[in-house]
Design an enzyme around this catalytic site. Structure first.
Site, PDB file in Angstrom:
ATOM      1  CG  LEU A   1     -71.603  22.752 -38.127  1.00 48.61           C
ATOM      2  CD1 LEU A   1     -72.327  22.381 -36.840  1.00 48.61           C
ATOM      3  CD2 LEU A   1     -71.986  24.155 -38.573  1.00 48.61           C
TER       4      LEU A   1
ATOM      5  CB  THR B   1     -71.779  26.599 -28.723  1.00 47.32           C
ATOM      6  OG1 THR B   1     -72.251  26.025 -29.944  1.00 47.32           O
ATOM      7  CG2 THR B   1     -72.668  27.785 -28.350  1.00 47.32           C
TER       8      THR B   1
ATOM      9  CB  VAL C   1     -70.937  20.385 -28.412  1.00 48.09           C
ATOM     10  CG1 VAL C   1     -71.383  19.100 -29.108  1.00 48.09           C
ATOM     11  CG2 VAL C   1     -70.523  20.076 -26.976  1.00 48.09           C
ATOM     12  CB  CYS C   2     -72.145  23.843 -32.380  1.00 45.78           C
ATOM     13  SG  CYS C   2     -73.704  23.647 -31.498  1.00 45.78           S
ATOM     14  CB  THR C   3     -66.758  24.500 -32.592  1.00 51.92           C
ATOM     15  OG1 THR C   3     -67.344  25.771 -32.276  1.00 51.92           O
ATOM     16  CG2 THR C   3     -65.465  24.723 -33.351  1.00 51.92           C
TER      17      THR C   3
END
Length: 220
Positions: A47, A40, A42-44
């Site tokens: 992290l 996804t 935003v998560c990329t």
């Protein structure tokens, strides 16, 4: 989960093998955070930014630990995307990500939103973040919705504040503080003790109320 509460020990599978939390954290601090889902956007970014800053966390004796309800195999495949997107990540991915496909830790650690709390088979984790001290107690919590990515510089700023206050115990950090700026001397510190505690200087700010509570120092 409340500020000051102890995070109970647990075991989990991660991208770096099995984790026994208390043994893994040791005497370090821990930034333990969840993300909604692998692959996804935003998560990329989140992290990836944390991975790029891994040396900054290491300087502060902070270990990073991620979690979502995806499986380990999904995490491992996604890590390659993260490394491709964030070109500054060198070598191996610097921190483990837990695969919580049964959602046991997500529920235990309040990483599920109110709207999904009764739909645990399909609920995604929200952006929960806990800064945990070496005593295994929660020192700070940040809870974001899935739509809002976290500010990694604010996370580092909070860690600097927490560790400074942990060391001195006589100060607190004001709004927008960053290391090097003035800190506030706690009201519980007596005026007669200021010179001994802060030999390199301190200041008082006179207020209309005549209450002597605004005192600052850069002596830390």
């Amino acid at each position: 989960m409340r500020l000051g509460s102890i995070v109970a020990d647990f075991t989990a599978e991660s991208t770096q093998g099995p984790i026994s939390f208390y043994n893994w954290i040791g005497d370090s601090w821990c930034l333990f955070f969840s993300h909604p889902a692998d692959f996804t956007p935003v998560c990329t970014t989140e992290l990836g930014k944390l991975a790029v800053l891994s040396d900054e966390f290491k300087k502060r004796n902070v270990k990073l630990l991620g979690l979502s309800c995806d499986k380990i195999e999904s995490h491992l495949n996604w890590i390659e995307d993260i490394k491709s997107y964030c070109h500054d990540i060198k070598g191996e991915f610097p921190y483990p990500i837990i695969g919580d496909s049964k959602r046991e830790l997500a529920v235990k650690l309040n990483m599920i939103s109110e709207e999904d709390k009764d739909n645990l088979d399909y609920a995604m984790t929200i952006r929960s973040l806990y800064i945990i001290g070496p005593d295994k107690r929660i020192k700070l919590m940040m809870i974001y919705p899935t739509s809002t990515g976290r500010n990694t510089q604010e996370i580092l700023r909070c860690i600097d504040s927490l560790q400074l206050v942990h060391k001195l115990k006589t100060v607190a950090t004001p709004a927008n503080w960053v290391p090097g700026e003035k800190v506030m001397i706690l009201p519980s510190v007596k005026d007669e003790d200021l010179d001994e505690l802060f030999p390199n200087g301190h200041d008082k700010c006179a207020m209309p109320s005549k209450v002597n509570y605004l005192r600052t120092t850069t002596d830390y």
